[in-house]
Design a protein around this motif. Structure first.
Motif, short mmCIF file in Angstrom:
data_model
loop_
_atom_site.label_atom_id
_atom_site.label_comp_id
_atom_site.label_asym_id
_atom_site.label_seq_id
_atom_site.Cartn_x
_atom_site.Cartn_y
_atom_site.Cartn_z
N ASN A 53 0.74 -1.60 -0.22
CA ASN A 53 0.01 0.00 0.41
C ASN A 53 0.71 0.81 -0.02
O ASN A 53 2.31 0.77 -0.01
N ALA A 54 -0.46 2.46 0.05
CA ALA A 54 0.81 3.61 0.00
C ALA A 54 2.03 3.88 1.09
O ALA A 54 2.94 4.25 1.16
N ALA A 55 2.04 3.34 2.38
CA ALA A 55 3.06 3.31 3.88
C ALA A 55 3.72 2.33 3.27
O ALA A 55 4.15 2.51 4.43
N GLU A 56 3.93 1.46 2.38
CA GLU A 56 4.74 0.68 1.66
C GLU A 56 4.77 -0.86 2.95
O GLU A 56 5.25 -1.18 3.35
N GLU A 57 3.54 -0.95 2.98
CA GLU A 57 2.85 -2.30 4.43
C GLU A 57 2.40 -3.25 3.06
O GLU A 57 2.01 -3.00 2.26
N PRO A 58 3.50 -4.33 3.50
CA PRO A 58 2.87 -5.40 2.08
C PRO A 58 1.50 -6.63 2.17
O PRO A 58 1.30 -6.08 4.07
N LYS A 59 0.67 -6.08 1.32
CA LYS A 59 -0.96 -6.76 1.49
C LYS A 59 -1.33 -7.77 1.07
O LYS A 59 -2.14 -8.60 1.45
N ILE A 60 -0.21 -8.22 -0.01
CA ILE A 60 -1.03 -9.50 -1.16
C ILE A 60 0.84 -9.85 -2.04
O ILE A 60 1.46 -9.16 -2.04
N LEU A 61 1.16 -11.53 -1.45
CA LEU A 61 1.91 -12.21 -2.01
C LEU A 61 1.68 -12.38 -3.15
O LEU A 61 0.82 -13.05 -3.99
N ILE A 62 2.74 -12.23 -4.18
CA ILE A 62 2.14 -13.28 -5.73
C ILE A 62 3.66 -14.09 -5.13
O ILE A 62 5.04 -13.86 -5.08
N THR A 63 4.29 -15.52 -6.15
CA THR A 63 4.95 -16.28 -5.98
C THR A 63 4.64 -17.01 -7.28
O THR A 63 3.06 -17.27 -8.01
N GLY A 64 5.47 -16.68 -8.29
CA GLY A 64 5.43 -17.57 -9.33
C GLY A 64 6.73 -18.65 -10.06
O GLY A 64 7.71 -18.18 -10.26
N LYS A 65 5.92 -18.54 -12.30
CA LYS A 65 7.66 -19.37 -12.58
C LYS A 65 6.82 -18.06 -13.74
O LYS A 65 5.68 -17.74 -14.27
N TRP A 66 7.59 -17.27 -14.23
CA TRP A 66 7.25 -16.47 -15.30
C TRP A 66 6.86 -18.01 -16.77
O TRP A 66 6.90 -16.56 -17.22
N ASN A 67 7.73 -18.63 -16.83
CA ASN A 67 7.38 -19.24 -17.48
C ASN A 67 5.97 -20.70 -17.58
O ASN A 67 5.97 -21.27 -18.33
N GLU A 68 5.79 -20.19 -16.56
CA GLU A 68 4.44 -21.01 -16.36
C GLU A 68 3.20 -20.80 -15.75
O GLU A 68 2.39 -20.92 -16.39
N SER A 69 3.42 -20.01 -14.80
CA SER A 69 1.88 -19.62 -13.66
C SER A 69 2.27 -18.73 -12.72
O SER A 69 3.33 -18.50 -12.00
N LEU A 70 1.48 -17.53 -11.95
CA LEU A 70 1.59 -16.73 -11.56
C LEU A 70 -0.11 -17.15 -10.26
O LEU A 70 -1.05 -17.22 -10.52
N SER A 71 1.03 -16.82 -9.05
CA SER A 71 -0.28 -17.07 -7.89
C SER A 71 -0.50 -15.91 -6.33
O SER A 71 0.59 -15.11 -6.74
N TYR A 72 -1.54 -15.50 -6.11
CA TYR A 72 -1.37 -14.67 -5.04
C TYR A 72 -2.27 -14.98 -4.02
O TYR A 72 -2.48 -16.44 -4.15
N GLN A 73 -1.50 -14.48 -2.72
CA GLN A 73 -2.22 -14.92 -1.42
C GLN A 73 -1.66 -13.21 -0.49
O GLN A 73 -1.05 -12.83 0.05
N PRO A 74 -3.17 -13.03 0.44
CA PRO A 74 -3.02 -11.81 1.27
C PRO A 74 -2.38 -12.55 2.35
O PRO A 74 -1.89 -13.64 2.94
N CYS A 75 -1.61 -11.45 2.89
CA CYS A 75 -0.44 -11.35 3.77
C CYS A 75 -0.57 -10.46 4.95
O CYS A 75 -1.65 -9.42 4.96
N ASP A 76 -0.45 -10.59 6.49
CA ASP A 76 0.00 -9.92 7.16
C ASP A 76 1.41 -8.88 7.10
O ASP A 76 1.96 -8.80 5.52
N LEU A 77 1.43 -8.15 7.91
CA LEU A 77 2.17 -7.01 7.63
C LEU A 77 3.74 -7.56 8.07
O LEU A 77 4.88 -6.52 7.12
N GLU A 78 4.26 -8.74 8.35
CA GLU A 78 5.56 -9.19 7.84
C GLU A 78 6.17 -10.00 6.73
O GLU A 78 6.62 -10.60 6.63
N GLY A 79 4.88 -10.22 5.99
CA GLY A 79 4.77 -10.50 4.89
C GLY A 79 4.60 -11.96 4.18
O GLY A 79 4.14 -12.88 3.60
N GLU A 80 3.68 -12.50 6.19
CA GLU A 80 3.58 -14.29 5.79
C GLU A 80 2.24 -14.47 5.80
O GLU A 80 1.36 -12.95 5.59
N PRO A 81 1.83 -15.34 4.75
CA PRO A 81 0.55 -15.74 4.35
C PRO A 81 -0.17 -15.15 5.75
O PRO A 81 -0.12 -16.09 7.00
#
Length: 456
Positions: free
Chosen positions: A279-307
């Motif tokens: 967000n604008a306060a530089e707090e993580p809100k959603i993590l994204i992970t995957g491979k650019w040659n296969e797929s990407l997924s997302y998941q909401p996360c806490d302020l520590e970046g944990e799901p």
């Protein structure tokens, strides 16, 4: 603020990202002293243990071609070779840089979804996934043709999109593009900066990519990572794009920071992308992970970046099926890019599809492709001499040079803006002198007179 890099402590997700990076760089094998070339390094993307000389012999080059090319190129080490040398047609694919720009439109439905999103963070999930989706196509090891000054490319019949790109400068090579449908507008000024390193070249995208989502008027700016083309002359050519991609919501201050992992030992980390939506306060809100040659997924996360507990990874994008054993590693969409099926009903004579060198290469005639390429380049030089002798300055047809100069991580960029004339032209196409598609294959490629069209 930055994406999850090594040595950062942001929970399990960042630790996973860090662990992949710690494998280090891909295995490097110097061939100096083995086959008589100094300062040349072969990089094996699979980290294999084969002998360096054996690895160096792989690739598309014959021995005599490697020798000749090395003699020509080694003096340019450390230089920007974007438009410095004439390259053999052997390393080209039957597509121009303008057409390659249009490949960003393959998964344009992700921008449609971003426009439909009410959640500002999910909006960035879709939009940043769109920006990553093109890297599957960008891993091709063939070089697109440099466009002739004034050359254009049009794309239609895809997702309701109208796309126009034009080569607006020859030295330095610069292209401008505009796309639009009911959900978004896309504008890009593209200028590549390169550094030739002997058996590899670093490519820096000194450009500006901007997307405007129409529903709420949200403006998104994109800064992609640099790219490295490995084993240009010796070994199997392959491409990597290690570093950060940043997409910023200029309207709200939210941003996506996604880290492309470098290729490590035995290929570890290659293709991996990890990052967060902040967000604008530089707090993580959603993590994204995957491979650019296969797929990407997302998941909401806490302020520590944990799901966030009780949530799970959800897929947002998956690469489409591709042809098997395609000569140029083309996707189905890349073939459509070259096809007249994706052309508007009537076509400018300056369109990339009509280039005789590109067309000859597409049909497997390397000799004709090479001679046509040389002929076009000489004609371009002659046009420049004539223009300068008359004191004339080239003026693009569909884009205007603005007074805006924007900073990028690799230098300042003069910005071109779409002037709207292409839309006006298409609205009155039936009354123009443009070439009908049924006759277009017999039409001479002609970017020098703007396709012999009149705007009046």
């Amino acid at each position: 603020m930055s994406g999850p890099k090594k040595n950062e402590s942001k929970g399990f997700f960042a630790a996973m990202s860090s662990g992949l990076s710690m494998f280090g760089n891909a295995m490097h094998r110097s061939v100096n002293g083995l086959i008589g070339y100094e300062g040349v390094e072969v990089i094996n993307p699979e980290g294999g243990k084969e002998d360096a000389e054996e690895e160096a012999q792989r690739g598309r080059w014959k021995q005599e071609e490697r020798d000749s090319y090395w003699k020509m190129m080694h003096k340019y080490i450390g230089s920007d070779v974007t438009s410095l040398v004439t390259l053999p047609v052997l390393i080209f694919e039957p597509m121009t840089m303008l057409q390659k720009m249009a490949e960003l439109m393959e998964y344009s439905y992700l921008l449609d979804r971003a426009d439909e999103c009410e959640d500002p963070y999910m909006r960035l999930v879709h939009a940043s996934s769109w920006a990553i989706s093109v890297y599957y196509a960008y891993q091709r090891t063939w070089k697109p043709f440099n466009p002739i000054l004034g050359e254009t490319y049009e794309l239609a019949n895809h997702g309701g999109i109208s796309f126009i790109a034009e080569q607006v400068s020859h030295h330095p090579p610069m292209s401008a593009g505009h796309a639009e449908n009911e959900h978004f507008t896309y504008d890009v000024t593209s200028k590549l900066k390169t550094k030739f390193l002997g058996n590899s070249v670093d490519v820096y995208p000194v450009g500006r990519t901007r997307v405007t989502l129409k529903r709420d008027g949200v403006v998104l700016d994109l800064v992609p990572p640099p790219t490295k083309v490995n084993n240009l002359i010796f070994g199997r050519t392959w491409i990597d794009s290690p570093g950060e991609m940043i997409m910023t919501n200029q309207t709200t201050g939210d941003k996506a920071v996604l880290y492309f992992q470098p290729c490590g030992w035995f290929g570890a980390g290659r293709y991996e992308v990890d990052g967060y939506i902040y967000n604008a306060a530089e707090e993580p809100k959603i993590l994204i992970t995957g491979k650019w040659n296969e797929s990407l997924s997302y998941q909401p996360c806490d302020l520590e970046g944990e799901p966030t507990p009780g949530t799970e990874l959800k897929e947002v994008w998956h690469v489409a099926d591709v042809p098997k054993n395609d000569k140029f590693q083309y996707t189905y969409f890349a073939h459509k890019i070259n096809s007249f099926d994706t052309a508007p009903k009537k076509l400018l004579a300056s369109d990339s599809r009509l280039r005789p060198d590109r067309y000859a290469l597409e049909h497997g005639d390397l000799s004709k492709a090479g001679s046509e390429k040389s002929s076009l380049e000489e004609r371009q030089r002659a046009e420049k001499r004539e223009r300068e002798a008359k004191g004339h300055q080239f003026v693009p047809r569909w884009f205007d040079l603005t007074d805006e100069v924007t900073p990028t991580p690799w230098g300042e960029l003069e910005v071109y803006r779409y002037n709207g004339k292409y839309t006006e032209h298409r609205a009155t196409i039936d009354n123009s002198d443009s070439i009908d598609l049924v006759d277009v294959k017999s039409t001479e490629f002609n970017p020098w007179q703007f396709g012999n069209l009149s705007l009046e």
